[in-house]
Scaffold this active site. Sequence first.
Site, PDB file in Angstrom:
ATOM      1  N   LEU A   1       0.813  -1.211   0.000  1.00 30.07           N
ATOM      2  CA  LEU A   1       0.000   0.000   0.000  1.00 30.07           C
ATOM      3  C   LEU A   1       0.851   1.266   0.000  1.00 30.07           C
ATOM      4  O   LEU A   1       0.611   2.187  -0.787  1.00 30.07           O
ATOM      5  CB  LEU A   1      -0.926  -0.013   1.216  1.00 30.07           C
ATOM      6  N   ALA A   2       1.840   1.346   0.888  1.00 30.68           N
ATOM      7  CA  ALA A   2       2.666   2.555   0.956  1.00 30.68           C
ATOM      8  C   ALA A   2       3.384   2.803  -0.358  1.00 30.68           C
ATOM      9  O   ALA A   2       3.477   3.936  -0.833  1.00 30.68           O
ATOM     10  CB  ALA A   2       3.664   2.451   2.106  1.00 30.68           C
ATOM     11  N   ASP A   3       3.900   1.743  -0.960  1.00 33.84           N
ATOM     12  CA  ASP A   3       4.602   1.890  -2.239  1.00 33.84           C
ATOM     13  C   ASP A   3       3.676   2.378  -3.344  1.00 33.84           C
ATOM     14  O   ASP A   3       4.047   3.238  -4.152  1.00 33.84           O
ATOM     15  CB  ASP A   3       5.218   0.539  -2.642  1.00 33.84           C
ATOM     16  N   THR A   4       2.476   1.826  -3.383  1.00 34.81           N
ATOM     17  CA  THR A   4       1.536   2.202  -4.436  1.00 34.81           C
ATOM     18  C   THR A   4       1.098   3.653  -4.288  1.00 34.81           C
ATOM     19  O   THR A   4       1.045   4.405  -5.277  1.00 34.81           O
ATOM     20  CB  THR A   4       0.309   1.283  -4.403  1.00 34.81           C
TER      21      THR A   4
ATOM     22  N   GLY B   1       3.931   5.788  -5.339  1.00 33.79           N
ATOM     23  CA  GLY B   1       4.090   5.769  -6.790  1.00 33.79           C
ATOM     24  C   GLY B   1       3.112   6.689  -7.477  1.00 33.79           C
ATOM     25  O   GLY B   1       3.468   7.436  -8.407  1.00 33.79           O
TER      26      GLY B   1
END
Length: 420
Positions: free
Chosen positions: A186-189, A192
């Site tokens: 979730l944090a990466d998405t 991004g």
Amino acid sequence: MRTPSEEVARAAEGLPRADYAPDARGPLSGLKVIDLSRLVAGNTLTQHLADFGADVVKVEPREGDTLRGWRVKGVETAWKVHARGKRSVCIEFRHPGAVALIRRLIPGAAMLVESFRPGTLEAMDLAPEELLRLEPRLVVVRISGWGQTGPYSRRPGFGTLVEGFSGFADMNGFEDREPVLPPMYLADTISGLTGAFSAMAALREVEVNGGRGQVIDLPLLDPMFTSLGPQAANYRLTGKVKERTGSRSTGAAPRNVYRTKDGGWVCLSASTQGMAERVMRSVGRPDLVEDPRFKTNEARVANGPELDRIIGEFVAQRTLDENVAFFEKAEVTIGPVNDIVRFMGDPHVRARALLADYPDEEMELFPMHAISSRFSGTPGAIRTPAPKLGQHTEEILSEAGLARDEIKAALASGLARVKA
């Protein structure tokens, strides 16, 4: 692991067929992006740019982007999704000539995206100042866990740590159980997506306002915390830390998931007064509309468990499909809790080709999500499948101005590699 029923499994078969569109133009056609990032945040950022026509050049080390290692039954499923539409050049980062070769890629690029630990670019003699000297209009996006400054900047920056640190996990789950991390990146998405917007905003400053290139400090932490909304203000007002409430909301009621007669689940949200009253009438309890326990949103939130019990008993008498049909007719905001199999077979998903089968060497047909934003005039397109490691090494080096003899020497020395 759950096994879908035969009927549901059959509905998920035969997705709409699609093919790659290598010649499709997009609003970002002609935009060159150098992608030095690894894993999800950077690849999500550049995937969105590639979907709309940007030429994303993945600069990969000999072992490839770490995302390639996330295999399912030997297939690089995550890579196939997040690297679609990109080109791959393989450079041995440990080779003495690696930095000089990377420098050759910079002139003419609009963006560079990296996700090394802070200080790594500087140690490679590729500090932002040097990158901007090579290309003054360059937008440099620096992804890290905690940011380029601050006491935690050198800490490892995986999204899991950020999802815990930000407060997300503490407020996610049920009050009588442990905090729950998201079951996906979730944090990466979120970072991004934030990065894609930020990079385009910086590009507009260059192309429209006549500005210069600049550096974007993009941590995973800041966008993740921002997505949690007014938690600090709520604490300042109440003196209370938000408790874990499962699927109930502390802001509006009713809002929850409810078990159906056939073992499925439906989700319901009634965030407005009118919708909440409609729900209560629909479940055969018009008396609740004037009941002091449920008359206002504040009262419904305070008495959420009792209201959930009443709604849950009604839902439990019907199957999932019966509930959806009943509440849709009553114009109540309710819907199914789908697993991936039900989702794949849903008529709305199919009508909009939200998932489509693309040709694939390993799986024959590879189901992949459509481009999220649908432009009416200059739509995006999935131009090519995810590249093999080093698939475009020779052509990218040639475009960077290397002569044929230089390319041969780079390959012979192990500085650059082509796909096996």
